[in-house]
Design a protein around this motif. Structure first.
Motif, mmCIF file in Angstrom:
data_model
loop_
_atom_site.group_PDB
_atom_site.id
_atom_site.type_symbol
_atom_site.label_atom_id
_atom_site.label_comp_id
_atom_site.label_asym_id
_atom_site.label_seq_id
_atom_site.Cartn_x
_atom_site.Cartn_y
_atom_site.Cartn_z
ATOM 1 N N UNK A 41 0.822 -1.194 0.000
ATOM 2 C CA UNK A 41 0.000 0.000 0.000
ATOM 3 C C UNK A 41 0.865 1.256 0.000
ATOM 4 N N UNK A 42 0.408 2.261 -0.724
ATOM 5 C CA UNK A 42 1.050 3.569 -0.704
ATOM 6 C C UNK A 42 0.002 4.569 -0.219
ATOM 7 N N UNK A 43 0.275 5.309 0.848
ATOM 8 C CA UNK A 43 -0.746 6.175 1.465
ATOM 9 C C UNK A 43 -0.938 7.494 0.724
ATOM 10 N N UNK A 44 -1.448 7.407 -0.491
ATOM 11 C CA UNK A 44 -1.758 8.616 -1.249
ATOM 12 C C UNK A 44 -2.776 9.464 -0.494
ATOM 13 N N UNK A 45 -3.700 8.772 0.194
ATOM 14 C CA UNK A 45 -4.712 9.458 0.992
ATOM 15 C C UNK A 45 -4.448 9.237 2.481
ATOM 16 N N UNK A 50 -6.823 17.063 4.323
ATOM 17 C CA UNK A 50 -5.843 18.129 4.095
ATOM 18 C C UNK A 50 -5.308 18.091 2.668
ATOM 19 N N UNK A 51 -5.054 16.886 2.171
ATOM 20 C CA UNK A 51 -4.539 16.739 0.808
ATOM 21 C C UNK A 51 -5.522 17.308 -0.215
ATOM 22 N N UNK A 52 -6.801 16.914 -0.086
ATOM 23 C CA UNK A 52 -7.788 17.345 -1.066
ATOM 24 C C UNK A 52 -8.112 18.829 -0.929
ATOM 25 N N UNK A 53 -8.135 19.319 0.307
ATOM 26 C CA UNK A 53 -8.387 20.747 0.520
ATOM 27 C C UNK A 53 -7.300 21.585 -0.147
ATOM 28 N N UNK A 54 -6.055 21.138 -0.022
ATOM 29 C CA UNK A 54 -4.925 21.873 -0.592
ATOM 30 C C UNK A 54 -4.924 21.790 -2.113
ATOM 31 N N UNK A 55 -5.104 20.576 -2.649
ATOM 32 C CA UNK A 55 -4.983 20.385 -4.088
ATOM 33 C C UNK A 55 -6.199 20.874 -4.868
ATOM 34 N N UNK A 57 -8.403 23.353 -3.679
ATOM 35 C CA UNK A 57 -8.866 24.630 -3.119
ATOM 36 C C UNK A 57 -9.365 25.582 -4.215
ATOM 37 N N UNK A 58 -8.642 25.647 -5.325
ATOM 38 C CA UNK A 58 -8.988 26.552 -6.413
ATOM 39 C C UNK A 58 -9.764 25.865 -7.534
ATOM 40 N N UNK A 59 -10.217 24.635 -7.261
ATOM 41 C CA UNK A 59 -10.945 23.891 -8.298
ATOM 42 C C UNK A 59 -12.276 23.342 -7.771
ATOM 43 N N UNK A 60 -12.821 24.053 -6.821
ATOM 44 C CA UNK A 60 -14.146 23.673 -6.319
ATOM 45 C C UNK A 60 -14.151 22.860 -5.050
ATOM 46 N N UNK A 61 -12.981 22.669 -4.433
ATOM 47 C CA UNK A 61 -12.909 21.928 -3.182
ATOM 48 C C UNK A 61 -13.376 20.483 -3.325
ATOM 49 N N UNK A 62 -13.944 19.938 -2.266
ATOM 50 C CA UNK A 62 -14.411 18.549 -2.303
ATOM 51 C C UNK A 62 -15.495 18.312 -3.352
ATOM 52 N N UNK A 63 -16.450 19.235 -3.533
ATOM 53 C CA UNK A 63 -17.423 19.031 -4.611
ATOM 54 C C UNK A 63 -16.750 18.957 -5.981
ATOM 55 N N UNK A 64 -15.714 19.767 -6.167
ATOM 56 C CA UNK A 64 -14.985 19.727 -7.433
ATOM 57 C C UNK A 64 -14.274 18.399 -7.624
ATOM 58 N N UNK A 65 -13.688 17.895 -6.537
ATOM 59 C CA UNK A 65 -13.010 16.599 -6.629
ATOM 60 C C UNK A 65 -14.026 15.488 -6.871
ATOM 61 N N UNK A 66 -15.170 15.573 -6.214
ATOM 62 C CA UNK A 66 -16.230 14.590 -6.410
ATOM 63 C C UNK A 66 -16.682 14.564 -7.871
ATOM 64 N N UNK A 67 -16.867 15.732 -8.452
ATOM 65 C CA UNK A 67 -17.259 15.803 -9.859
ATOM 66 C C UNK A 67 -16.194 15.184 -10.761
ATOM 67 N N UNK A 68 -14.952 15.431 -10.416
ATOM 68 C CA UNK A 68 -13.839 14.856 -11.182
ATOM 69 C C UNK A 68 -13.883 13.331 -11.136
ATOM 70 N N UNK A 83 -22.940 9.098 -6.342
ATOM 71 C CA UNK A 83 -22.939 10.509 -6.741
ATOM 72 C C UNK A 83 -22.425 11.466 -5.665
ATOM 73 N N UNK A 84 -22.430 11.041 -4.403
ATOM 74 C CA UNK A 84 -21.943 11.901 -3.318
ATOM 75 C C UNK A 84 -20.547 11.513 -2.849
ATOM 76 N N UNK A 85 -19.799 10.824 -3.697
ATOM 77 C CA UNK A 85 -18.462 10.368 -3.318
ATOM 78 C C UNK A 85 -17.594 11.542 -2.853
ATOM 79 N N UNK A 86 -16.935 11.372 -1.740
ATOM 80 C CA UNK A 86 -16.000 12.314 -1.128
ATOM 81 C C UNK A 86 -16.657 13.551 -0.523
ATOM 82 N N UNK A 87 -17.941 13.776 -0.773
ATOM 83 C CA UNK A 87 -18.590 14.945 -0.174
ATOM 84 C C UNK A 87 -19.417 14.567 1.046
ATOM 85 N N UNK A 88 -20.241 13.525 0.919
ATOM 86 C CA UNK A 88 -21.064 13.077 2.041
ATOM 87 C C UNK A 88 -20.204 12.413 3.115
#
Length: 223
Positions: A41-45, A50-55, A57-68, A83-88
């Protein structure tokens, strides 16, 4: 001829590893005893919020990552993503999952559970998170998944309590450092001389293995 050893590094919460599992399954079916996959295992997450908030932040935050994630999933018919992955539900860390799964892996190595239960459990964790938004980092949820698979939760906990599962996790960290692994999934062949990172198609992986089968390590090649 000895089977080709493959180091396979992934993060349970990684969409690309979730997608890639079908390719790993196909490799095992195609090459059977010609390859030996060693799972790490490699702990990407490792610190997911903190990782997602930083990366993002300028692309819609967690909702943006969820859409991605949902846009990525649409390209692959063999997987399903909530459909609510990473946000709920935003797991704090994948490390807790990795530790628990290493405990199952140890039981398998000791012959205390059926073969391939580690792989089944790893897939169950991924599927539970991506399709059901299960809080897979929580120990009660981990026990629930294990029980559904018919695994002995007391024995799993014992592997953690004795420190043996932590030792396996530490081994992962050592190998990550040794091979400079930063991406999930990553496949490493030929004692570290060949690697495939990220979303690599099955035919590319297959071609690398066939090349090693026809030109075993240590033999000279025309290139």
């Amino acid at each position: 001829m000895k089977p080709i050893n493959i180091f396979y590094f992934s993060d349970v919460l990684c969409i690309w590893a979730y997608i890639a599992q079908v390719r790993i399954d196909e490799l095992k079916t195609t090459f059977q005893d010609q390859i030996e996959i060693e799972y790490h295992f490699v702990p990407v997450f490792g610190n997911a919020p903190e990782k997602l908030e930083k990366q993002w932040r300028d692309r819609g935050g967690l909702p943006g990552y969820s859409n991605h994630i949902q846009e990525v999933a649409k390209k692959f018919a063999h997987i399903t993503v909530h459909p609510d992955i990473w946000t709920h539900v935003t797991p704090p860390s994948s490390t807790s999952c990795h530790l628990f799964l290493h405990a199952i892996q140890l039981l398998e190595k000791k012959g205390l559970v059926e073969q391939q239960m580690f792989e089944k459990a790893t897939w169950a964790f991924r599927e539970a998170f991506f399709t059901q938004l299960a809080k897979v980092g929580d120990r009660p949820v981990q026990f629930e998944i294990a029980e559904k698979l018919g695994l002995p939760v007391a024995a799993i906990q014992a592997q953690i309590d004795t420190g043996e599962a932590y030792a396996q996790l530490s081994k992962d960290f050592d190998l990550i450092k040794e091979h400079t692994v930063t991406v999930s999934p990553t496949l490493i062949f030929n004692e570290g001389r060949q690697r495939l990172n990220g979303n690599v198609g099955y035919r590319v992986i297959e071609a690398n293995i066939r090349e090693l089968l026809h030109n075993p390590p240590g033999e000279q090649s025309w290139c």
